[in-house]
Design a protein around this motif. Sequence first.
Motif, mmCIF file in Angstrom:
data_model
loop_
_atom_site.group_PDB
_atom_site.id
_atom_site.type_symbol
_atom_site.label_atom_id
_atom_site.label_comp_id
_atom_site.label_asym_id
_atom_site.label_seq_id
_atom_site.Cartn_x
_atom_site.Cartn_y
_atom_site.Cartn_z
ATOM 1 N N ARG A 79 0.669 -1.313 -0.389
ATOM 2 C CA ARG A 79 0.242 -0.162 -0.433
ATOM 3 C C ARG A 79 0.625 1.473 0.202
ATOM 4 O O ARG A 79 0.665 2.568 -1.016
ATOM 5 C CB ARG A 79 -0.819 0.453 1.165
ATOM 6 C CG ARG A 79 -1.877 -0.984 1.574
ATOM 7 C CD ARG A 79 -2.606 -0.415 3.185
ATOM 8 N NE ARG A 79 -0.996 -0.829 4.464
ATOM 9 C CZ ARG A 79 -1.111 -0.658 5.346
ATOM 10 N NH1 ARG A 79 -2.623 0.082 5.643
ATOM 11 N NH2 ARG A 79 -0.293 -0.852 6.441
ATOM 12 N N ALA A 80 2.234 0.992 0.754
ATOM 13 C CA ALA A 80 2.443 2.692 1.035
ATOM 14 C C ALA A 80 3.117 3.528 -0.183
ATOM 15 O O ALA A 80 3.062 4.504 -0.232
ATOM 16 C CB ALA A 80 3.690 2.698 2.174
ATOM 17 N N TYR A 103 3.062 -7.611 0.066
ATOM 18 C CA TYR A 103 2.859 -7.062 1.749
ATOM 19 C C TYR A 103 4.142 -8.303 2.325
ATOM 20 O O TYR A 103 4.376 -9.687 1.686
ATOM 21 C CB TYR A 103 2.182 -7.550 2.227
ATOM 22 C CG TYR A 103 1.089 -9.439 2.342
ATOM 23 C CD1 TYR A 103 1.423 -10.157 3.857
ATOM 24 C CD2 TYR A 103 0.222 -9.988 1.688
ATOM 25 C CE1 TYR A 103 1.066 -11.484 3.681
ATOM 26 C CE2 TYR A 103 -0.262 -10.797 1.745
ATOM 27 C CZ TYR A 103 0.308 -11.556 2.793
ATOM 28 O OH TYR A 103 0.295 -13.255 3.146
ATOM 29 N N ARG A 104 4.702 -7.893 3.053
ATOM 30 C CA ARG A 104 5.344 -9.059 3.790
ATOM 31 C C ARG A 104 4.883 -9.769 4.979
ATOM 32 O O ARG A 104 4.304 -9.585 5.443
ATOM 33 C CB ARG A 104 5.806 -7.827 4.653
ATOM 34 C CG ARG A 104 7.740 -7.137 3.175
ATOM 35 C CD ARG A 104 8.838 -6.448 4.548
ATOM 36 N NE ARG A 104 8.455 -6.678 6.023
ATOM 37 C CZ ARG A 104 9.598 -5.662 7.016
ATOM 38 N NH1 ARG A 104 10.624 -5.615 6.432
ATOM 39 N NH2 ARG A 104 9.372 -5.359 7.742
ATOM 40 N N ASP A 131 8.056 3.082 -2.813
ATOM 41 C CA ASP A 131 7.767 2.397 -2.250
ATOM 42 C C ASP A 131 8.333 3.574 -1.504
ATOM 43 O O ASP A 131 10.326 3.433 -1.389
ATOM 44 C CB ASP A 131 8.271 1.209 -2.395
ATOM 45 C CG ASP A 131 7.720 0.532 -0.900
ATOM 46 O OD1 ASP A 131 8.031 1.107 0.184
ATOM 47 O OD2 ASP A 131 7.313 -0.983 -1.428
ATOM 48 N N MET A 133 9.343 2.721 1.530
ATOM 49 C CA MET A 133 10.416 2.017 2.455
ATOM 50 C C MET A 133 11.619 0.761 1.498
ATOM 51 O O MET A 133 10.591 0.098 1.285
ATOM 52 C CB MET A 133 9.757 1.503 3.619
ATOM 53 C CG MET A 133 9.091 2.089 4.304
ATOM 54 S SD MET A 133 9.873 3.959 4.892
ATOM 55 C CE MET A 133 10.718 2.778 5.887
ATOM 56 N N ALA A 135 13.631 -2.394 2.911
ATOM 57 C CA ALA A 135 13.742 -2.418 4.131
ATOM 58 C C ALA A 135 15.184 -3.489 4.041
ATOM 59 O O ALA A 135 16.241 -3.650 3.234
ATOM 60 C CB ALA A 135 12.916 -2.833 5.158
ATOM 61 N N THR A 136 14.538 -4.922 3.663
ATOM 62 C CA THR A 136 15.140 -6.458 2.865
ATOM 63 C C THR A 136 15.099 -5.844 1.633
ATOM 64 O O THR A 136 16.316 -6.459 0.632
ATOM 65 C CB THR A 136 14.676 -7.186 3.369
ATOM 66 O OG1 THR A 136 13.802 -7.065 2.745
ATOM 67 C CG2 THR A 136 14.332 -7.194 4.963
ATOM 68 N N GLY A 137 14.474 -5.438 0.875
ATOM 69 C CA GLY A 137 14.530 -5.028 -0.357
ATOM 70 C C GLY A 137 14.084 -5.724 -1.064
ATOM 71 O O GLY A 137 13.708 -5.579 -2.311
ATOM 72 N N GLY A 138 13.567 -7.335 -0.658
ATOM 73 C CA GLY A 138 12.326 -7.518 -1.312
ATOM 74 C C GLY A 138 11.293 -7.927 -1.605
ATOM 75 O O GLY A 138 11.280 -8.330 -3.464
ATOM 76 N N SER A 139 10.457 -7.046 -1.294
ATOM 77 C CA SER A 139 9.160 -6.454 -1.637
ATOM 78 C C SER A 139 9.924 -5.600 -2.982
ATOM 79 O O SER A 139 9.283 -5.620 -4.447
ATOM 80 C CB SER A 139 8.458 -5.338 -1.007
ATOM 81 O OG SER A 139 8.350 -5.664 0.078
ATOM 82 N N ASP A 200 6.236 2.338 10.400
ATOM 83 C CA ASP A 200 5.045 1.460 9.513
ATOM 84 C C ASP A 200 4.835 2.122 8.354
ATOM 85 O O ASP A 200 4.055 3.307 9.090
ATOM 86 C CB ASP A 200 4.657 0.134 9.531
ATOM 87 C CG ASP A 200 3.663 -0.584 8.694
ATOM 88 O OD1 ASP A 200 3.010 -0.189 8.002
ATOM 89 O OD2 ASP A 200 3.863 -1.361 8.956
ATOM 90 N N GLY A 202 2.922 2.255 6.001
ATOM 91 C CA GLY A 202 1.730 1.618 5.312
ATOM 92 C C GLY A 202 0.671 2.438 6.823
ATOM 93 O O GLY A 202 -0.277 2.541 6.502
#
Length: 209
Positions: A79-80, A103-104, A131, A133, A135-139, A200, A202
Motif C-alpha cells: 500500500r505504502a 505484503y511482507r 515505495d 521503504m 528494508a530487506t529489499g525483497g518487495s 510502518d 503503510g
Amino acid sequence: MSQLHVIDHPLIQHKLSIMRQSDTCSKDFRQLLDEIALLMGYEVTRDLPLEDYPIETPICMAVGRRIAGPKLAIVPILRAGMGLLSGLQTLFPVAKVGHIGLYRDEETHQPVEYYCKLPVDIEKRLVIVTDPMLATGGSATDAITMLKKRGVTNIRLMCLVGVPEGIKKVQEAHPDVDIYIAAVDDHLNENAYIVPGLGDAGDRIYGTK
Ligand code: PRP
Ligand code: URA
C-alpha cells in the motif's frame, strides 16, 4: 551498474525529519510524503531527453524545448507506495499508473504477491516504481522482477528511506535499475524494520495502527 542517487536536498531532509517523529499524525505524514515525492520527481526525471520545436512568442519565432519521451508509467507497490503517487502525478499528469500488491510476511519478512494490474503498453514506458521503504529489499526486488517478466526494460526505483542491505539486494538482482532515495539509514532491527526509520509507512499513511 545501478547507480544510487541520494536526494538529500535540505527541504527533503527537513520534511523527512518531521515524518520520522512518532507524534506526526497521518494527515501531516501524507502531506509531507506528497511534497517530498514532488521534489524527488525533479531528480528522478532530470535526464529525460528534450527535443527542439518551433514556438511563436509575442515578440518573435523561437525554439522551444519539450520532453521527447519515453512515455512514463508510475507503479506504486501497495500500500505504502501509493503515498508517493500524487506528487509524481502533479508533475506528470498523463503518466499511466500500474499497481503491484505485495505484503511482507510477518514471520519470514518475505514479500507475498496479491495484486498486479499494469498499463497494457507498460513495456514501452519508463517505469518509476515507488515505495517509501527499502528494508530487506525483497518487495522492491520482486516488484521489479514482475515488471521485467512483462517485458519492461527501463525502470527506476524511487524510495524515501532505505538501509545498505536493502539497496545491495536490489542492486545485485537488478544492476540496470537506478535507485533514488532521500535517506540511507543505519540498519534493520530484529523485525526487519529500518532503524531509525519512521515505523510502518503503510500504517502511518492510512492510520491503521
Ligand atoms: C512495507 C513497505 C515496503 C516493504 C519494505 O510494506 O511499504 O513495501 O514493507 O520491506 P522490504 O524491503 O523488507 O520488502 P508492507 O509489507 O508493510 O505492506 P503495506 O505497504 O501494505 O503496509
Ligand atoms: N516497512 C515499513 O513500513 N517500515 C520499515 O521500517 C520496514 C518495512
